[in-house]
Design a protein around this motif. Structure first.
Motif, PDB file in Angstrom:
ATOM      1  N   PRO B  34       0.903  -1.403   0.076  1.00  0.00           N
ATOM      2  CA  PRO B  34       0.025   0.160  -0.066  1.00  0.00           C
ATOM      3  C   PRO B  34       0.695   1.183  -0.121  1.00  0.00           C
ATOM      4  O   PRO B  34       2.005   1.367   0.431  1.00  0.00           O
ATOM      5  N   ILE B  35       0.317   2.249  -0.612  1.00  0.00           N
ATOM      6  CA  ILE B  35       0.981   3.406  -0.661  1.00  0.00           C
ATOM      7  C   ILE B  35       0.133   4.654  -0.142  1.00  0.00           C
ATOM      8  O   ILE B  35      -0.998   4.701  -0.787  1.00  0.00           O
ATOM      9  N   THR B  36       0.526   5.609   0.444  1.00  0.00           N
ATOM     10  CA  THR B  36      -0.269   6.702   0.540  1.00  0.00           C
ATOM     11  C   THR B  36       0.525   8.058   0.110  1.00  0.00           C
ATOM     12  O   THR B  36       1.619   8.004   0.234  1.00  0.00           O
ATOM     13  N   PRO B  37      -0.307   8.644  -0.650  1.00  0.00           N
ATOM     14  CA  PRO B  37       0.417  10.105  -1.135  1.00  0.00           C
ATOM     15  C   PRO B  37       1.101  11.003  -0.027  1.00  0.00           C
ATOM     16  O   PRO B  37       0.576  10.896   0.954  1.00  0.00           O
ATOM     17  N   ALA B  38       2.115  11.570  -0.479  1.00  0.00           N
ATOM     18  CA  ALA B  38       2.809  12.550   0.597  1.00  0.00           C
ATOM     19  C   ALA B  38       2.024  13.669   0.646  1.00  0.00           C
ATOM     20  O   ALA B  38       2.219  14.631   1.610  1.00  0.00           O
ATOM     21  N   PHE B  39       1.167  14.002  -0.202  1.00  0.00           N
ATOM     22  CA  PHE B  39       0.580  15.303  -0.203  1.00  0.00           C
ATOM     23  C   PHE B  39      -1.064  15.027  -0.806  1.00  0.00           C
ATOM     24  O   PHE B  39      -1.317  13.838  -1.238  1.00  0.00           O
ATOM     25  N   GLY B  40      -1.783  16.016  -0.540  1.00  0.00           N
ATOM     26  CA  GLY B  40      -3.176  15.983  -1.318  1.00  0.00           C
ATOM     27  C   GLY B  40      -4.245  16.406  -0.017  1.00  0.00           C
ATOM     28  O   GLY B  40      -3.809  16.907   0.941  1.00  0.00           O
ATOM     29  N   ALA B  41      -5.289  15.872  -0.417  1.00  0.00           N
ATOM     30  CA  ALA B  41      -6.564  16.161   0.632  1.00  0.00           C
ATOM     31  C   ALA B  41      -6.559  14.724   1.403  1.00  0.00           C
ATOM     32  O   ALA B  41      -6.427  13.612   0.954  1.00  0.00           O
ATOM     33  N   GLU B  42      -7.315  14.748   2.810  1.00  0.00           N
ATOM     34  CA  GLU B  42      -7.510  13.868   3.580  1.00  0.00           C
ATOM     35  C   GLU B  42      -8.950  12.925   2.865  1.00  0.00           C
ATOM     36  O   GLU B  42      -8.783  11.755   3.190  1.00  0.00           O
ATOM     37  N   SER B  43      -9.467  13.433   2.234  1.00  0.00           N
ATOM     38  CA  SER B  43     -10.422  12.468   1.367  1.00  0.00           C
ATOM     39  C   SER B  43     -10.769  13.250  -0.145  1.00  0.00           C
ATOM     40  O   SER B  43     -10.641  14.473  -0.149  1.00  0.00           O
ATOM     41  N   CYS B  44     -11.050  12.593  -1.160  1.00  0.00           N
ATOM     42  CA  CYS B  44     -11.218  13.173  -2.378  1.00  0.00           C
ATOM     43  C   CYS B  44     -12.652  13.178  -2.646  1.00  0.00           C
ATOM     44  O   CYS B  44     -13.358  12.159  -3.150  1.00  0.00           O
ATOM     45  N   GLU B  45     -13.223  14.360  -2.821  1.00  0.00           N
ATOM     46  CA  GLU B  45     -14.458  14.450  -3.144  1.00  0.00           C
ATOM     47  C   GLU B  45     -14.907  15.688  -3.946  1.00  0.00           C
ATOM     48  O   GLU B  45     -15.468  16.765  -3.854  1.00  0.00           O
ATOM     49  N   GLY B  46     -14.181  15.641  -5.021  1.00  0.00           N
ATOM     50  CA  GLY B  46     -14.462  16.722  -6.239  1.00  0.00           C
ATOM     51  C   GLY B  46     -13.147  16.925  -7.010  1.00  0.00           C
ATOM     52  O   GLY B  46     -12.086  16.201  -6.718  1.00  0.00           O
ATOM     53  N   ASN B  47     -13.265  17.766  -8.162  1.00  0.00           N
ATOM     54  CA  ASN B  47     -12.043  17.998  -9.276  1.00  0.00           C
ATOM     55  C   ASN B  47     -10.911  18.439  -8.511  1.00  0.00           C
ATOM     56  O   ASN B  47      -9.890  18.085  -9.069  1.00  0.00           O
ATOM     57  N   PHE B  48     -10.959  19.378  -7.870  1.00  0.00           N
ATOM     58  CA  PHE B  48      -9.735  20.051  -7.549  1.00  0.00           C
ATOM     59  C   PHE B  48      -8.843  19.117  -6.654  1.00  0.00           C
ATOM     60  O   PHE B  48      -7.727  18.861  -6.816  1.00  0.00           O
ATOM     61  N   GLU B  49      -9.699  18.254  -5.821  1.00  0.00           N
ATOM     62  CA  GLU B  49      -9.036  17.323  -4.709  1.00  0.00           C
ATOM     63  C   GLU B  49      -8.387  16.040  -5.669  1.00  0.00           C
ATOM     64  O   GLU B  49      -7.401  15.431  -5.646  1.00  0.00           O
ATOM     65  N   SER B  50      -9.258  15.878  -6.697  1.00  0.00           N
ATOM     66  CA  SER B  50      -8.976  14.801  -7.678  1.00  0.00           C
ATOM     67  C   SER B  50      -7.720  15.175  -8.427  1.00  0.00           C
ATOM     68  O   SER B  50      -6.663  14.210  -8.750  1.00  0.00           O
ATOM     69  N   TYR B  51      -7.550  16.077  -8.912  1.00  0.00           N
ATOM     70  CA  TYR B  51      -6.370  16.583  -9.682  1.00  0.00           C
ATOM     71  C   TYR B  51      -5.230  16.756  -9.141  1.00  0.00           C
ATOM     72  O   TYR B  51      -4.091  16.127  -9.347  1.00  0.00           O
ATOM     73  N   LEU B  52      -5.433  17.088  -7.813  1.00  0.00           N
ATOM     74  CA  LEU B  52      -4.196  17.147  -6.873  1.00  0.00           C
ATOM     75  C   LEU B  52      -3.650  15.491  -6.356  1.00  0.00           C
ATOM     76  O   LEU B  52      -2.522  15.350  -6.662  1.00  0.00           O
ATOM     77  N   ALA B  53      -4.816  14.807  -6.178  1.00  0.00           N
ATOM     78  CA  ALA B  53      -4.603  13.689  -6.136  1.00  0.00           C
ATOM     79  C   ALA B  53      -3.743  12.890  -7.289  1.00  0.00           C
ATOM     80  O   ALA B  53      -2.980  12.024  -7.078  1.00  0.00           O
ATOM     81  N   ALA B  54      -4.209  13.208  -8.371  1.00  0.00           N
ATOM     82  CA  ALA B  54      -3.385  12.521  -9.618  1.00  0.00           C
ATOM     83  C   ALA B  54      -1.877  12.822  -9.495  1.00  0.00           C
ATOM     84  O   ALA B  54      -1.114  11.868  -9.902  1.00  0.00           O
ATOM     85  N   ILE B  55      -1.861  13.794  -9.175  1.00  0.00           N
ATOM     86  CA  ILE B  55      -0.310  14.329  -9.147  1.00  0.00           C
ATOM     87  C   ILE B  55       0.319  13.718  -8.174  1.00  0.00           C
ATOM     88  O   ILE B  55       1.593  13.100  -8.087  1.00  0.00           O
ATOM     89  N   ALA B  56      -0.322  13.531  -7.001  1.00  0.00           N
ATOM     90  CA  ALA B  56       0.202  13.092  -5.688  1.00  0.00           C
ATOM     91  C   ALA B  56       0.538  11.550  -5.748  1.00  0.00           C
ATOM     92  O   ALA B  56       1.252  10.834  -5.261  1.00  0.00           O
ATOM     93  N   VAL B  57      -0.339  10.948  -6.519  1.00  0.00           N
ATOM     94  CA  VAL B  57      -0.275   9.365  -6.539  1.00  0.00           C
ATOM     95  C   VAL B  57       0.875   9.128  -7.543  1.00  0.00           C
ATOM     96  O   VAL B  57       1.533   8.314  -7.592  1.00  0.00           O
ATOM     97  N   MET B  58       0.827   9.955  -8.683  1.00  0.00           N
ATOM     98  CA  MET B  58       1.919   9.688  -9.596  1.00  0.00           C
ATOM     99  C   MET B  58       3.300   9.813  -8.905  1.00  0.00           C
ATOM    100  O   MET B  58       4.340   9.190  -9.101  1.00  0.00           O
ATOM    101  N   ASP B  59       3.357  10.870  -8.003  1.00  0.00           N
ATOM    102  CA  ASP B  59       4.520  11.231  -7.194  1.00  0.00           C
ATOM    103  C   ASP B  59       4.959  10.174  -6.467  1.00  0.00           C
ATOM    104  O   ASP B  59       6.163   9.720  -6.145  1.00  0.00           O
ATOM    105  N   ALA B  60       4.131   9.478  -5.616  1.00  0.00           N
ATOM    106  CA  ALA B  60       4.208   8.447  -4.669  1.00  0.00           C
ATOM    107  C   ALA B  60       4.817   7.115  -5.477  1.00  0.00           C
ATOM    108  O   ALA B  60       5.597   6.398  -4.884  1.00  0.00           O
TER     109      ALA B  60
END
Lengths: 239, 239, 239, 239, 239, 239
Positions: B34-60
């Protein structure tokens, strides 16, 4: 009114070109404020770079310290418009969508001529999600990279005209959309050679943004583009 | 084989829940990392948070220092899978897509029951782009936020069962997909109450990832998911 | 686990080839049990033969005297999967669908290369009904009959490679699906020549079936695939 | 001209009802020859039974020893029409399709009211494959089995009228199609109660078949419906 | 029965040709009454002319002083059928739609071969609105104007055959529809040259109209085609 | 610039209302010139009236003796825009389309609230042909006729608000489009009551027309909207 026009890459000369294209069609009372993201790729040609641009554009717009009436995201086929709509209350206009919906007033179908082959799927996806794909005859690539458009304008024109002509003759397009933020100055050349209306996304977006502001309209906040819920967010530079 | 399972938010307890769900169905020789992103939102519920998660997951994922055979992006309806496919040579499986394509083997149509109403459009968009929307009877929201799923499991079950039953009775779904990364433990309860197969995205993705690895298949690199071109990129943490 | 793999025609050597392809990718604990219908055509290349195969496969599976965990219908573009789903409680996997949904994880669009031109519409119809046609770039025929694939393998490879290359270059496919039950051994040759992932339906179906069994999932019985109602039926051999 | 009208089930009284419905609208010079399959189910209500009917109808038609000008397959939502088209040179008309295309001349959209809920997906699939689904407002089930239509006509009328009215009011249908081979005698009652045109499939198919014969048109043999290739086939009763 | 067949242009010789084509397939008891609009264009080749024809045909039909059982609008791809349906209680059959739905009984897909390139979009639009476009492989233009079809029949045949053959070979059409009111006499020549069924719209419409009359069916009046509401209307010649 | 705004009916007070709505959003340098057709219906509520309006609007615009830069066809869901595009070289904007494409910038989906139930199909057809239907959540009727909107404004508001609210809550619309030329003055009331952006077609069309003129763009003349060919035409009043 003041319209922020956000480039999606970090190349300042492209930001300037975009601003110039925007100003060429802006109404007398419209101020165009160009923005360059603080980070990202020097050109966006794929999903990784486009996702990074999505965050970089949101960051740059949120950081902008001043009033404005609308925001244009000046990358063709890029991710991110939905995020801006959540974060802002002013209208947000994506040039991919502005170009398509403008082209649809001018002919029964339109084709997009873009840069590299790999940009085609991103553009198609954005048009599908925006509900603007039905009248899209084709998305064709000129084989030129974003940066080559700047460095080799004559070769670019030949490549774009060749694809535009195929779009008209083979795909039955009646309007051509230039599928890149930095193609505006090529527009007249393509019109002259192909004999059909040619739409530049940045310029179309300026007209759309002015229209929305004049109509007093902005993004609906009832569901999809409601503001982010209050929660712990890290790593978004401008927060 | 080793499969990286990337949570899209920064909540470690959810990463653990996801890992647990994954391990419950993984084959004997499969290691779930399992991997947890180093940054982003504590939960993803919308586009802003989801776009940030996209980068955070790629980074992780890019930061992960080790061998692995496949990557699962364990966020339901989130952006980013295409970027991972560009950056990696191993197969990438999005749980939204794995759940849908698994459900389609089990019944003529499926419905997704997700968290908040605002998550519905993101899920629909992902299913449309993935070409998996034709047999989707509906995407329904339970009205529960991602974090409430954890904190109020009993209320969550009631809300999910109610929507699942409407999906079966009104929308004519024959299979239910749980539309959130953290819902796996609710699965049996919904099966028992609704009498139809229930698919958890994380678990479906493990089966799909194992299958792709066993078949020796990975992402095509000829066009859409070719590696990013060499160029100047700033601001992507792991570069 | 034990998986029945049912050929759709009566040619035993093709059943053996299918079993071999299946075993090549099956997990250690998976037993592949090949089945040849007791009647039907020596190859299926049209609707009459395919409808007969539908009944013959149902008959052969129902007659099978033993335990099993899943059934694979190993005919590309054939009728009948829905009937098996009504008659059985274990998961049923059609190779047309398994190949398509597997291909969709590997690239943005896929093409099928099949045998005769007349097989193309049957395949398209199955993909449409399965909800897996959106990302299908094309279904192309090699002009080779099913039996010629066996008798003239070298000519078959050339014909398939030629169509696969057109699919990639002209139709913009990023993945190739081999559209026949007996093509698995050609797979590596096509990969090598075309440089894109190549999916064999039988092998994809094995991975899917193993996945469904591992997940504990099977066909929904609430509507479309409910068991036949008790009534007088004659002429179905195995009743 | 002579038109074969093939029932899809083995219930002779239904064959007679179908023949009576057909004769009621046939032109003066048209002879209706009803056919009952030699095997199959006493009523078709699902895929297994429908696939068996497909073979049974082909068998019965091929066995028919006489001249004829067209064939009607008188089962609503059943498999098999494509096989008949391969085997025959005269036109083949499926009542599902004849009813839909007839209804489309009468109003902007139509709904089908059929028997059991489980028949709905089969009907939808046939309409989709036939390219006649765009103007279909809905397919609704009355909850009555095929045999109950015969044994409980009054209850059937009430159930059908209730669904037809919902189709008109809620689904915005402007025409009702009776979705079963044995519903023709209920037609007038539904017209009277609902005030919209009501189409019976068998009767529509007679008009279509007569029209095709009068126009001298029959099935194209260039690709999909070319005759089966010469090969070894066993188990098809009439061969 | 008596069927009015309305030409859409003012060229009497074309009305006669249409009537001749209609009579060639009409049943013994059917009287074909040709009508030429009192105004409009000598040929319809575009939207302006087609909209004018819509009014002119309504005018001519409403002026017709006599009984009739059905109306055929004999212009391919023209506007107006919906208006006639509002004004009349007898069935109205558009030849574009009759040809398409007839072709769909004969093969899996059909192509239309029409006159000028500019007629293609009008035809596509009519097929889309009628819900008959799914199985349309292509609409191709022969490059011949409506009037040239009459004046240069040999050149017309060559041009039409060439496009029909491309439709069969490249677009995979299995049936050809002649996309103009005045092409019926070319039909046999195209059949002979291309080896596929060829449908003439006027003749198909006669068969459809006879069928609807025989079935006792006419336009639904519940919503879209309800009669115009009583109100002040000026400028419609026949009022 | 000067924009002609053509009413589609003959009611002068509605023309004035439309002009007022247009002027309320027009830019400082824009002159709005309202036009009332010389013939037609006092309100357009069906296909017959709409087809007549198509000719009447073309007539009125062609008769207009003066310079102008764009034309707006101010009828919601009416026929005719394509004809104007053939006859003119300046841009033509239909309010149905302008409202839809404007709404699509504001939310993920929009609903239209129109007058009578019978107007719904016309609107849907126009949106489908314009390629703007994908993001249309619904077209709902208020049950008010066009003339009642003027005579009973309070009842109209209640009826429209009720349907708008259902569109938002049930159909998941995020933006409301007022589906009639004469509804602009109701806009603020609906915004206030429903809390979502409300788009008036006439006003949206003014913004679009200004934008196209500012961009120097007009209708493509290469195929669909090429000028009518020279030929004999009678009965078009303005010729």
């Amino acid at each position: 009114m003041r319209i922020l026009v956000a480039n999606v890459n970090t190349t300042e000369t492209m930001t300037e070109g975009i601003a110039e294209a925007a100003r060429a069609v802006a109404s007398a009372g419209t101020e165009i404020v160009p923005i360059t993201p603080a980070f990202g790729a020097e050109s966006c040609e794929g999903n990784f770079e486009s996702y990074l641009a999505a965050i970089a554009v949101m960051d740059a717009v949120v950081r902008y310290d001043g009033q404005y009436d609308a925001v244009i995201q000046a990358g063709y086929g890029e991710h991110g418009r939905e995020g801006l709509q959540e974060l802002l209350t002013v209208p947000v206009v994506d040039i991919t969508e502005a170009a398509a919906s403008t082209a649809m007033y001018l002919g029964r179908s339109y084709s997009v001529v873009t840069t590299l082959d790999r940009a085609v799927p991103l553009i198609e996806d954005r048009l599908i999600l925006a509900g603007l794909h039905d009248r899209c005859a084709s998305v064709r690539s000129s084989g030129m990279s974003v940066l080559e458009l700047e460095s080799e304008p004559e070769r670019a024109i030949e490549a774009i005209v060749a694809e535009a002509q195929l779009a008209v003759d083979v795909d039955r397009a009646e309007v051509i959309v230039l599928g890149c933020g930095g193609m505006a100055e090529l527009k007249d050349r393509v019109v002259e050679r192909c004999g059909v209306p040619v739409v530049d996304g940045v310029q179309a977006a300026v007209a759309v943004a002015e229209g929305l502001v004049n109509l007093g309209l902005s993004t609906s906040k009832v569901r999809t583009y409601a503001p982010p819920r209050p929660k712990r967010v890290t790593g978004f530079p401008s927060r």
